[in-house]
Write a protein that holds these residues in place. Structure first.
Motif, PDB file in Angstrom:
ATOM      1  N   CYS A 152     -12.204  -2.041  -2.928  1.00  0.00           N
ATOM      2  CA  CYS A 152     -11.013  -1.876  -3.779  1.00  0.00           C
ATOM      3  C   CYS A 152     -10.590  -3.207  -4.395  1.00  0.00           C
ATOM      4  O   CYS A 152     -10.400  -3.307  -5.603  1.00  0.00           O
ATOM      5  CB  CYS A 152      -9.836  -1.320  -2.979  1.00  0.00           C
ATOM      6  SG  CYS A 152     -10.034   0.392  -2.475  1.00  0.00           S
ATOM      7  N   HIS A 153     -10.444  -4.207  -3.554  1.00  0.00           N
ATOM      8  CA  HIS A 153      -9.872  -5.463  -4.043  1.00  0.00           C
ATOM      9  C   HIS A 153     -10.851  -6.275  -4.892  1.00  0.00           C
ATOM     10  O   HIS A 153     -10.428  -7.169  -5.613  1.00  0.00           O
ATOM     11  CB  HIS A 153      -9.316  -6.281  -2.867  1.00  0.00           C
ATOM     12  CG  HIS A 153      -8.015  -5.735  -2.373  1.00  0.00           C
ATOM     13  ND1 HIS A 153      -6.817  -6.058  -2.960  1.00  0.00           N
ATOM     14  CD2 HIS A 153      -7.714  -4.877  -1.380  1.00  0.00           C
ATOM     15  CE1 HIS A 153      -5.828  -5.414  -2.343  1.00  0.00           C
ATOM     16  NE2 HIS A 153      -6.351  -4.685  -1.370  1.00  0.00           N
ATOM     17  N   CYS A 211      -8.905   3.949  -5.796  1.00  0.00           N
ATOM     18  CA  CYS A 211      -8.338   2.776  -5.123  1.00  0.00           C
ATOM     19  C   CYS A 211      -6.832   2.854  -4.912  1.00  0.00           C
ATOM     20  O   CYS A 211      -6.298   2.191  -4.032  1.00  0.00           O
ATOM     21  CB  CYS A 211      -8.634   1.514  -5.920  1.00  0.00           C
ATOM     22  SG  CYS A 211     -10.394   1.209  -6.134  1.00  0.00           S
ATOM     23  N   CYS A 237     -12.030  -3.106   2.291  1.00  0.00           N
ATOM     24  CA  CYS A 237     -11.053  -3.887   1.523  1.00  0.00           C
ATOM     25  C   CYS A 237     -11.716  -4.382   0.235  1.00  0.00           C
ATOM     26  O   CYS A 237     -11.133  -4.336  -0.840  1.00  0.00           O
ATOM     27  CB  CYS A 237     -10.550  -5.133   2.256  1.00  0.00           C
ATOM     28  SG  CYS A 237     -10.071  -4.985   3.972  1.00  0.00           S
ATOM     29  N   HIS A 282       0.847  -1.202   0.000  1.00  0.00           N
ATOM     30  CA  HIS A 282       0.000   0.000   0.000  1.00  0.00           C
ATOM     31  C   HIS A 282       0.879   1.247   0.000  1.00  0.00           C
ATOM     32  O   HIS A 282       0.581   2.226  -0.669  1.00  0.00           O
ATOM     33  CB  HIS A 282      -0.924   0.024   1.230  1.00  0.00           C
ATOM     34  CG  HIS A 282      -2.051  -0.956   1.164  1.00  0.00           C
ATOM     35  ND1 HIS A 282      -2.573  -1.571   2.264  1.00  0.00           N
ATOM     36  CD2 HIS A 282      -2.762  -1.427   0.105  1.00  0.00           C
ATOM     37  CE1 HIS A 282      -3.566  -2.381   1.895  1.00  0.00           C
ATOM     38  NE2 HIS A 282      -3.697  -2.313   0.594  1.00  0.00           N
ATOM     39  N   SER A 337       3.606   1.182  -3.295  1.00  0.00           N
ATOM     40  CA  SER A 337       3.029   1.278  -4.635  1.00  0.00           C
ATOM     41  C   SER A 337       3.012   2.716  -5.157  1.00  0.00           C
ATOM     42  O   SER A 337       3.023   2.922  -6.365  1.00  0.00           O
ATOM     43  CB  SER A 337       1.614   0.703  -4.654  1.00  0.00           C
ATOM     44  OG  SER A 337       0.741   1.542  -3.949  1.00  0.00           O
TER      45      SER A 337
HETATM   46  C1  HEC Z   1      -8.372   2.235  -1.257  1.00  0.00           C
HETATM   47  C2  HEC Z   1      -8.265   0.914  -1.836  1.00  0.00           C
HETATM   48  C3  HEC Z   1      -7.750  -0.192  -0.971  1.00  0.00           C
HETATM   49  C4  HEC Z   1      -8.242  -0.604   0.236  1.00  0.00           C
HETATM   50  C5  HEC Z   1      -9.371  -0.005   1.064  1.00  0.00           C
HETATM   51  C6  HEC Z   1      -7.466  -1.762   0.610  1.00  0.00           C
HETATM   52  N1  HEC Z   1      -6.522  -2.026  -0.339  1.00  0.00           N
HETATM   53 FE1  HEC Z   1      -5.122  -3.480  -0.270  1.00  0.00          FE
HETATM   54  N2  HEC Z   1      -4.318  -2.840  -2.042  1.00  0.00           N
HETATM   55  C7  HEC Z   1      -4.841  -1.831  -2.802  1.00  0.00           C
HETATM   56  C8  HEC Z   1      -4.055  -1.698  -4.021  1.00  0.00           C
HETATM   57  C9  HEC Z   1      -4.293  -0.692  -5.109  1.00  0.00           C
HETATM   58  C10 HEC Z   1      -3.023  -2.662  -3.927  1.00  0.00           C
HETATM   59  C11 HEC Z   1      -1.928  -2.931  -4.952  1.00  0.00           C
HETATM   60  C12 HEC Z   1      -0.701  -2.176  -4.578  1.00  0.00           C
HETATM   61  C13 HEC Z   1       0.446  -2.535  -5.498  1.00  0.00           C
HETATM   62  O1  HEC Z   1       0.807  -3.710  -5.545  1.00  0.00           O
HETATM   63  O2  HEC Z   1       0.991  -1.657  -6.149  1.00  0.00           O
HETATM   64  C14 HEC Z   1      -3.220  -3.367  -2.664  1.00  0.00           C
HETATM   65  C15 HEC Z   1      -2.402  -4.358  -2.189  1.00  0.00           C
HETATM   66  C16 HEC Z   1      -2.641  -5.078  -1.025  1.00  0.00           C
HETATM   67  C17 HEC Z   1      -1.792  -6.136  -0.517  1.00  0.00           C
HETATM   68  C18 HEC Z   1      -0.522  -6.651  -1.172  1.00  0.00           C
HETATM   69  C19 HEC Z   1      -0.953  -7.790  -2.069  1.00  0.00           C
HETATM   70  C20 HEC Z   1       0.164  -8.612  -2.602  1.00  0.00           C
HETATM   71  O3  HEC Z   1      -0.171  -9.459  -3.448  1.00  0.00           O
HETATM   72  O4  HEC Z   1       1.301  -8.418  -2.191  1.00  0.00           O
HETATM   73  C21 HEC Z   1      -2.378  -6.630   0.611  1.00  0.00           C
HETATM   74  C22 HEC Z   1      -1.854  -7.758   1.495  1.00  0.00           C
HETATM   75  C23 HEC Z   1      -3.581  -5.861   0.843  1.00  0.00           C
HETATM   76  N3  HEC Z   1      -3.697  -4.920  -0.170  1.00  0.00           N
HETATM   77  C24 HEC Z   1      -4.458  -6.079   1.885  1.00  0.00           C
HETATM   78  C25 HEC Z   1      -5.562  -5.273   2.164  1.00  0.00           C
HETATM   79  C26 HEC Z   1      -6.476  -5.494   3.260  1.00  0.00           C
HETATM   80  C27 HEC Z   1      -6.425  -6.641   4.240  1.00  0.00           C
HETATM   81  C28 HEC Z   1      -7.376  -4.486   3.231  1.00  0.00           C
HETATM   82  C29 HEC Z   1      -8.493  -4.186   4.194  1.00  0.00           C
HETATM   83  C30 HEC Z   1      -8.214  -4.334   5.617  1.00  0.00           C
HETATM   84  C31 HEC Z   1      -7.028  -3.649   2.093  1.00  0.00           C
HETATM   85  N4  HEC Z   1      -5.945  -4.166   1.461  1.00  0.00           N
HETATM   86  C32 HEC Z   1      -7.709  -2.487   1.757  1.00  0.00           C
HETATM   87  C33 HEC Z   1      -5.932  -1.045  -2.511  1.00  0.00           C
HETATM   88  C34 HEC Z   1      -6.664  -1.109  -1.341  1.00  0.00           C
END
Ligand code: HEC
Ligand code: HEC
Ligand code: HEC
Ligand code: HEC
Length: 293
Positions: free
Chosen positions: A147-148, A85, A144, A51, A54
């Motif tokens: 976005c995901h 996101c 989560c 996060h 990136s």
């Molecule tokens: C605002 C949007 C957003 C939210 C809310 C968000 N994420 Fe993400 N997340 C992303 C994005 C965009 C990436 C990709 C970043 C990159 O790899 O450049 C990411 C990447 C990740 C990764 C790394 C994945 C990998 O394959 O290494 C993890 C772990 C993760 N998120 C967990 C979470 C969890 C758990 C939550 C909620 C508690 C969450 N994220 C909430 C946008 C979000």
């Protein structure tokens, strides 16, 4: 009476006006630096996650150019679509990747309130102003998922479809425990506030379930955005997996049955409240991941 109704009508009109403005522009954050002095340990965890990293990298990704071109935009950091996101906006500009407020909600309104030591209701008051506290497990999971799951309500269906056609990823098997208990985990709870604590299996079982609840609502909401085959297929996978998981506890938890019958945020929240602090290792223990992202 008529006057009151008129005023209410104007208030609604004003709200609708505001919300369409809010949709066009990403909401401003105060930024993670404003949290750092009091939440140093959590900040350091965030600094070690994708996060955080990136922000310097994602716009250089080979796929970014193609996706941007296809939706008629040029620069990722200037694109309000991508910002939904990928970025934290501060003073109207993309200044970081997803950060504290992406998960705990924009803090402008609740920052002062949440740590006001003179106020005995500091947390409930902050929550009323929009804060997403760690106890609000459904709301956290739901964030989560938006976005995901490529499911943010602000993302138009045709844009999502074009993104997928240009290789934007969408992992329908994105699961909350697997993704929250690795690099992202920050659990510095009393009494050991210096230790980033691992969850017990019981806590993981609750997160597993609430993740599926949030996936069900998110995918159900998103699926009607577009009839793009790849998009609807992915959302159908999320729905099927969530349903079969929630069915495992529906006999024991009436809120699960209610959620299955009507997948709304309200029912998701009620389900989260009903299962918090309990143990479902008997039902979903064998599904828990053994390694984390
Ligand atoms: C605002 C949007 C957003 C939210 C809310 C968000 N994420 Fe993400 N997340 C992303 C994005 C965009 C990436 C990709 C970043 C990159 O790899 O450049 C990411 C990447 C990740 C990764 C790394 C994945 C990998 O394959 O290494 C993890 C772990 C993760 N998120 C967990 C979470 C969890 C758990 C939550 C909620 C508690 C969450 N994220 C909430 C946008 C979000
Ligand atoms: C001046 C110090 C201070 C700053 C700045 C601060 N916090 Fe806090 N925060 C606290 C204190 C103290 C508590 C515990 C309040 C309580 O439980 O009564 C807290 C509690 C929290 C909680 C609730 C913990 C839980 O269990 O979920 C979250 C989330 C949180 N802060 C996030 C943030 C974020 C995000 C920022 C920046 C936007 C921030 N805080 C800025 C002092 C601060
Ligand atoms: C609804 C949320 C959302 C929106 C909007 C969004 N992304 Fe993403 N993007 C993500 C998530 C989440 C990931 C990480 C997915 C993963 O690792 O599985 C990601 C990953 C990426 C990647 C990495 C691809 C890879 O295979 O490593 C690129 C490039 C990307 N996004 C570009 C963009 C661009 C350009 C825009 C704006 C046109 C955009 N995204 C809009 C959520 C979004
Ligand atoms: C990817 C989403 C995500 C991001 C980013 C994130 N949090 Fe959290 N935060 C969570 C979740 C999920 C929990 C609940 C953890 C639990 O109870 O297992 C949590 C719990 C907390 C807590 C209570 C636990 C503890 O460590 O004391 C605080 C305080 C907190 N977050 C502050 C922050 C601050 C400050 C930042 C930014 C530096 C931040 N969070 C970034 C998702 C996030």
């Amino acid at each position: 009476m008529i006057q009151r109704l008129l005023r209410a009508g104007f208030a609604v009109a004003a709200l609708i006006g505001l919300s369409s403005v809010a949709q066009a522009e990403p909401v401003d954050f105060v930024g993670a630096d404003a949290c750092k002095k009091c939440h140093t340990a959590e900040y350091e965890v965030w600094e070690g996650t994708p996060h955080h990293s990136s922000f310097k990298e994602i716009h250089k990704n080979k796929k970014a150019k193609g996706i941007l071109k296809a939706i008629g935009e040029k620069r990722m950091k200037r694109s309000e679509t991508c910002a939904t996101c990928h970025y934290s906006y501060i003073d109207g500009k993309a200044k970081a990747g997803p950060s504290c407020e992406s998960c705990h909600s924009p803090a402008q309104e609740w920052l002062e309130t949440h740590n006001d030591k003179k106020n005995p209701n500091n947390i409930t008051d902050a929550i009323a102003k929009g804060m997403i506290h760690s106890t609000m497990i459904y709301d956290i999971a739901s964030n989560c998922m938006s976005c995901h799951g490529l499911a943010n309500p602000k993302l138009p269906g045709d844009t999502a479809a074009t993104m997928l056609d240009n290789d934007h990823p969408l992992n329908p098997n994105w699961e909350l425990v697997e993704y929250s208990q690795g690099v992202v985990r920050h659990r510095f709870y009393p009494p050991n506030v210096t230790e980033n604590q691992e969850m017990t299996d019981a806590q993981k079982s609750v997160y597993y379930l609430v993740g599926q609840a949030a996936a069900l609502v998110s995918a159900t909401e998103a699926i009607s955005k577009t009839d793009h085959a790849k998009y609807t297929e992915a959302q159908n996978v999320r729905i099927a997996k969530a349903k079969s998981t929630l069915e495992m506890v529906a006999g024991k938890v009436p809120e699960a049955a209610a959620l299955l019958a009507a997948p709304t945020h309200e029912n998701g929240r009620a389900f989260g409240e009903a299962i918090r602090g309990k143990d479902f290792t008997g039902e979903v223990g064998s599904l828990l991941p053994t390694s984390y992202k």
